[in-house]
Design an enzyme around this catalytic site. Structure first.
Site, PDB file in Angstrom:
ATOM      1  N   GLY A   1      49.003 -22.103  37.715  1.00 38.69           N
ATOM      2  CA  GLY A   1      50.288 -22.172  37.033  1.00 38.69           C
ATOM      3  C   GLY A   1      50.696 -20.751  36.694  1.00 38.69           C
ATOM      4  O   GLY A   1      49.904 -20.010  36.102  1.00 38.69           O
TER       5      GLY A   1
ATOM      6  N   ILE B   1      52.512 -19.581  34.522  1.00 41.72           N
ATOM      7  CA  ILE B   1      52.615 -19.257  33.093  1.00 41.72           C
ATOM      8  C   ILE B   1      51.288 -19.456  32.352  1.00 41.72           C
ATOM      9  O   ILE B   1      51.234 -19.313  31.132  1.00 41.72           O
ATOM     10  CB  ILE B   1      53.718 -20.070  32.388  1.00 41.72           C
ATOM     11  CG1 ILE B   1      53.364 -21.563  32.349  1.00 41.72           C
ATOM     12  CG2 ILE B   1      55.076 -19.825  33.025  1.00 41.72           C
ATOM     13  CD1 ILE B   1      54.246 -22.374  31.416  1.00 41.72           C
ATOM     14  N   SER B   2      50.231 -19.750  33.072  1.00 41.03           N
ATOM     15  CA  SER B   2      48.954 -20.024  32.415  1.00 41.03           C
ATOM     16  C   SER B   2      48.314 -18.748  31.874  1.00 41.03           C
ATOM     17  O   SER B   2      48.126 -17.776  32.617  1.00 41.03           O
ATOM     18  CB  SER B   2      47.989 -20.679  33.410  1.00 41.03           C
ATOM     19  OG  SER B   2      46.676 -20.665  32.904  1.00 41.03           O
ATOM     20  N   PRO B   3      47.900 -18.734  30.609  1.00 41.58           N
ATOM     21  CA  PRO B   3      47.215 -17.554  30.083  1.00 41.58           C
ATOM     22  C   PRO B   3      45.859 -17.340  30.753  1.00 41.58           C
ATOM     23  O   PRO B   3      45.387 -16.213  30.868  1.00 41.58           O
ATOM     24  CB  PRO B   3      47.050 -17.867  28.592  1.00 41.58           C
ATOM     25  CG  PRO B   3      47.080 -19.356  28.502  1.00 41.58           C
ATOM     26  CD  PRO B   3      48.040 -19.788  29.575  1.00 41.58           C
TER      27      PRO B   3
END
Length: 199
Positions: free
Chosen positions: A9, A11-13
């Site tokens: 993803g 936007i995944s940290p």
């Protein structure tokens, strides 16, 4: 030669914290990587996960501590509450899909670039100008931001189905096609490394 399906993803940290270690491991073992951006929120819904906004406060408090611990350990800048999160993952995901199809640039660096833009640079990766900038910086035609949107949408949806079928339920998630071995999380990259060394 091993083949790795990388479900991610943008936007995944945890994708951010993974950096480009996957690419380094793959290169060391002569493995190939296929990048499969997915809608993480839908993946959570489909596989029994809980979206961050719906998680219990104790889980989110622990998540905050753990993310900062990992960022400190890895020596990377990290903003726990970025200005543009959550943000629509689709445009940046379509760009990754288009870039993979087009070739010619550094795809691993592009994926890391999107995550870095969110968690370290306070940039909106759903913005067309940001997407174009990152494509160009990593060796791809910035015009890919506008090309293949229909194919990108189809592939993005197909990636979600493939993720569910492969047993993925979060990101980053790595599946070695030849063995079916699955590795969830940037903190499992050492195990992926060991597995590839055993093949």
């Amino acid at each position: 030669m091993a083949s790795i399906d990388y479900y991610l993803g943008t936007i995944s940290p945890y994708v951010y914290l993974a950096g480009t270690r996957l690419e380094e491991i793959a290169q060391k073992h002569g493995a190939t990587v296929t990048y499969k951006p997915v809608d993480l929120m839908q993946l959570f819904d489909r596989t029994g996960g809980i979206r961050p906004a719906d998680r219990h406060a104790s889980r989110m408090e622990y998540r905050a501590q753990e993310l900062q611990r990992w960022a400190d350990y890895l020596g990377v800048p990290f903003n726990l509450k970025p200005a543009h999160w959550p943000v629509n993952m689709a445009p940046s995901s379509y760009a990754v899909i288009a870039a993979q199809d087009a070739g010619g640039g550094n795809l691993g660096a592009l994926v890391n670039g999107f995550a870095n833009a969110v968690w370290a640079e306070e940039r909106d990766i759903s913005d067309d100008a940001v997407i174009r900038d990152l494509l160009g910086k990593h060796g791809f035609d910035p015009e890919l931001a506008d090309k293949g949107l229909f194919i990108g949408a189809e592939t993005y949806a197909r990636n979600l189905e493939q993720a569910v079928e492969a047993g993925a339920f979060g990101a980053p998630f790595y599946v070695v096609r030849e063995t079916g071995q699955r590795f969830w999380g940037q903190d499992r990259l050492d195990f992926l490394d060991r597995h590839l060394a055993s093949l």
